[in-house]
Design a protein around this motif. Sequence first.
Motif, PDB file in Angstrom:
ATOM      1  N   PRO A 133      59.670  78.961  44.305  1.00  0.00           N
ATOM      2  CA  PRO A 133      58.363  79.525  44.629  1.00  0.00           C
ATOM      3  C   PRO A 133      58.492  80.723  45.557  1.00  0.00           C
ATOM      4  O   PRO A 133      59.508  80.904  46.234  1.00  0.00           O
ATOM      5  CB  PRO A 133      57.649  78.366  45.331  1.00  0.00           C
ATOM      6  N   GLN A 134      57.456  81.516  45.591  1.00  0.00           N
ATOM      7  CA  GLN A 134      57.386  82.679  46.478  1.00  0.00           C
ATOM      8  C   GLN A 134      56.390  82.373  47.596  1.00  0.00           C
ATOM      9  O   GLN A 134      55.288  81.896  47.334  1.00  0.00           O
ATOM     10  CB  GLN A 134      56.919  83.906  45.694  1.00  0.00           C
ATOM     11  N   GLN A 135      56.773  82.627  48.850  1.00  0.00           N
ATOM     12  CA  GLN A 135      55.823  82.413  49.939  1.00  0.00           C
ATOM     13  C   GLN A 135      54.861  83.585  50.019  1.00  0.00           C
ATOM     14  O   GLN A 135      55.259  84.741  49.944  1.00  0.00           O
ATOM     15  CB  GLN A 135      56.518  82.244  51.291  1.00  0.00           C
TER      16      GLN A 135
ATOM     17  N   GLN B  17      52.877  78.501  49.044  1.00  0.00           N
ATOM     18  CA  GLN B  17      53.947  78.684  48.080  1.00  0.00           C
ATOM     19  C   GLN B  17      53.331  78.947  46.713  1.00  0.00           C
ATOM     20  O   GLN B  17      52.401  78.249  46.296  1.00  0.00           O
ATOM     21  CB  GLN B  17      54.848  77.444  48.026  1.00  0.00           C
TER      22      GLN B  17
ATOM     23  N   PRO C 199      60.679  73.807  51.020  1.00  0.00           N
ATOM     24  CA  PRO C 199      59.295  74.239  51.233  1.00  0.00           C
ATOM     25  C   PRO C 199      58.272  73.444  50.454  1.00  0.00           C
ATOM     26  O   PRO C 199      57.096  73.413  50.811  1.00  0.00           O
ATOM     27  CB  PRO C 199      59.313  75.709  50.788  1.00  0.00           C
TER      28      PRO C 199
ATOM     29  N   ARG D  89      56.489  69.779  43.706  1.00  0.00           N
ATOM     30  CA  ARG D  89      57.292  70.695  42.894  1.00  0.00           C
ATOM     31  C   ARG D  89      57.271  70.266  41.432  1.00  0.00           C
ATOM     32  O   ARG D  89      57.160  71.109  40.524  1.00  0.00           O
ATOM     33  CB  ARG D  89      58.731  70.734  43.412  1.00  0.00           C
TER      34      ARG D  89
ATOM     35  N   ASP E 220      49.836  75.523  52.616  1.00  0.00           N
ATOM     36  CA  ASP E 220      50.476  74.615  53.584  1.00  0.00           C
ATOM     37  C   ASP E 220      49.563  74.486  54.798  1.00  0.00           C
ATOM     38  O   ASP E 220      49.682  75.214  55.779  1.00  0.00           O
ATOM     39  CB  ASP E 220      51.840  75.172  53.991  1.00  0.00           C
TER      40      ASP E 220
END
Length: 274
Positions: free
Chosen positions: A23-25, A38, A66, A72, A89
Amino acid sequence: MRLPLAALFLTLLMSAAHASPAPQQVDIPLSSGVLHAQLYKPEGEGPFPTVIALHGCGGLGAHSDPVLPRYRDWAERLLKAGNAVLLPDSYGSRELGPQCRIKESHVKARRERVADIAASRAWLMKQAWVARDRISLIGWANGASALLWAVRPQSAARDYGPDFRAAIAFYPDCRISAGLGWSARVPTLVLIGADDDVSSPPACRQMVDGARGRSALARIVVYPGAYHDFDRANTPLHAASASSDATAPEHGHLGTDAEARAESQKDVAEWLAR
């Protein structure tokens, strides 16, 4: 002989990495602070249907991971179906750990977490790759309770853009909402195990039955013999117990919970495809 084995090992590693996208934050502005999230996004320009996924009281991630395995797994499943998935988050963004056994939580489902949902939606509405009329919600336990507050008619967004397309709540705490005469302004599906001893299946059924009298947008599925956290049935018990929203299931529950998990995957897919 060593070189072929080494090559095979590298190939397996590359295949695993390909099968589990990272994932990309992203950082989403809040009225006070920043909400870290995420993002799992399909390849291409879109626009993609997008799901905002809301973690339970154990938090979104742990240590260097994360996103916990259960979230996930769901994110990757939704991603394979063509959805982008945004996981806010709510605890980590406020430098808080798991809140499952905290008597006075600093992050309330009906307040801060609803604000997180609104901020996530507002951020997504500005992204060119998002199908703005196909943003949905999915939540677990405490996240599902926040979802119930967020889809009430009183919580409608004021930007006049497309509303959430659908909402799916895994084993929320329905007791307060049932007593308040809850209803939903978007199609909302509640999924809960009949033997859930943490949330209250009777309260959820009462809540949904009452909502049907005010609108036809709510539905409940009660899985026979399933317990709380049933969709984690395939997660090893030692991993589940680390930051679970409830006590890890006994070995005797795993078969029934696995059946409920499989059924819930079908129910989620059908509800999002409406």
